[in-house]
Design a protein around this motif. Structure first.
Motif, mmCIF file in Angstrom:
data_model
loop_
_atom_site.group_PDB
_atom_site.id
_atom_site.type_symbol
_atom_site.label_atom_id
_atom_site.label_comp_id
_atom_site.label_asym_id
_atom_site.label_seq_id
_atom_site.Cartn_x
_atom_site.Cartn_y
_atom_site.Cartn_z
ATOM 1 N N TYR A 16 -13.550 90.971 29.690
ATOM 2 C CA TYR A 16 -12.345 91.027 30.533
ATOM 3 C C TYR A 16 -11.130 91.517 29.739
ATOM 4 O O TYR A 16 -10.361 92.336 30.221
ATOM 5 C CB TYR A 16 -12.067 89.651 31.144
ATOM 6 N N ARG A 17 -10.987 91.018 28.520
ATOM 7 C CA ARG A 17 -9.864 91.442 27.681
ATOM 8 C C ARG A 17 -9.942 92.930 27.330
ATOM 9 O O ARG A 17 -8.941 93.628 27.299
ATOM 10 C CB ARG A 17 -9.822 90.618 26.400
ATOM 11 N N ASN A 18 -11.160 93.412 27.043
ATOM 12 C CA ASN A 18 -11.340 94.799 26.616
ATOM 13 C C ASN A 18 -11.391 95.796 27.778
ATOM 14 O O ASN A 18 -10.863 96.901 27.672
ATOM 15 C CB ASN A 18 -12.606 94.951 25.781
ATOM 16 N N GLU A 19 -12.037 95.418 28.885
ATOM 17 C CA GLU A 19 -12.297 96.379 29.965
ATOM 18 C C GLU A 19 -11.691 95.987 31.304
ATOM 19 O O GLU A 19 -11.772 96.752 32.266
ATOM 20 C CB GLU A 19 -13.819 96.558 30.124
ATOM 21 N N GLY A 20 -11.145 94.811 31.393
ATOM 22 C CA GLY A 20 -10.560 94.363 32.651
ATOM 23 C C GLY A 20 -11.619 93.896 33.632
ATOM 24 O O GLY A 20 -12.790 93.728 33.298
ATOM 25 N N ILE A 21 -11.175 93.705 34.880
ATOM 26 C CA ILE A 21 -12.073 93.190 35.912
ATOM 27 C C ILE A 21 -13.221 94.177 36.206
ATOM 28 O O ILE A 21 -14.325 93.767 36.551
ATOM 29 C CB ILE A 21 -11.285 92.839 37.197
ATOM 30 N N GLU A 22 -12.939 95.498 36.045
ATOM 31 C CA GLU A 22 -13.989 96.507 36.279
ATOM 32 C C GLU A 22 -15.158 96.308 35.312
ATOM 33 O O GLU A 22 -16.312 96.509 35.679
ATOM 34 C CB GLU A 22 -13.435 97.933 36.125
ATOM 35 N N GLY A 23 -14.848 95.939 34.077
ATOM 36 C CA GLY A 23 -15.892 95.716 33.083
ATOM 37 C C GLY A 23 -16.787 94.548 33.438
ATOM 38 O O GLY A 23 -18.003 94.601 33.237
ATOM 39 N N ILE A 24 -16.176 93.503 33.990
ATOM 40 C CA ILE A 24 -16.977 92.328 34.376
ATOM 41 C C ILE A 24 -17.827 92.631 35.603
ATOM 42 O O ILE A 24 -18.967 92.183 35.707
ATOM 43 C CB ILE A 24 -16.059 91.119 34.632
ATOM 44 N N LEU A 25 -17.284 93.403 36.529
ATOM 45 C CA LEU A 25 -18.001 93.679 37.773
ATOM 46 C C LEU A 25 -19.115 94.714 37.602
ATOM 47 O O LEU A 25 -19.969 94.843 38.482
ATOM 48 C CB LEU A 25 -17.009 94.157 38.842
#
Length: 132
Positions: A16-25
């Motif tokens: 989440y810190r590195n890629e934001g919500i898009e990274g988690i999804l």
């Protein structure tokens, strides 16, 4: 509280810190283990099984794969591929009796695991009509 291990939650926070919500999804798919027999070999084998000559047994298929495709397949792997995935059989239909004509032999289904009822009927009718 989340029902997940502490290290999993830490990994989520890092993403989440590195890629934001898009990274988690993003759903990541692991490629898995590569097939022992590649798709192109599977297609070539399927075509070979369709030929009239066919194979006498699964060991012949193993040897054919080694000679023609350079694939060292195990007997069990080849059996599962041919029997379950290709739903075929290495056996070539052969006449059951002298009375059976070549046309009836051609009507036998080569790659069916179920009995060919039409062929059984023809064989039955030839035997019984020839005796009467």
């Amino acid at each position: 509280m989340l029902g997940r291990n502490r290290s999993t939650v830490q990994e989520w926070l890092r993403v989440y810190r590195n890629e934001g919500i898009e990274g988690i999804l993003q759903q990541k798919h692991s490629p898995g283990r590569p097939r022992a027999i590649p798709k192109w070999v599977e297609k070539a084998l399927s075509q070979q099984l369709q030929k009239r000559e066919g194979f006498n047994n699964y060991q012949e298929i193993v040897e054919w794969l080694k000679q023609n495709c350079g694939i060292e397949g195990k007997y069990k792997t080849v059996y599962k591929l041919v029997h379950y995935r290709l739903e075929a059989s290495p056996k070539v239909p052969r006449p059951q009796s002298i009375e059976q004509s070549q046309v009836q032999v051609e009507n036998l289904k080569k790659n069916s695991r179920e009995p060919s009822y039409a062929a059984l009927f023809l064989r039955h009718s030839v035997i019984h009509n020839g005796n009467s």
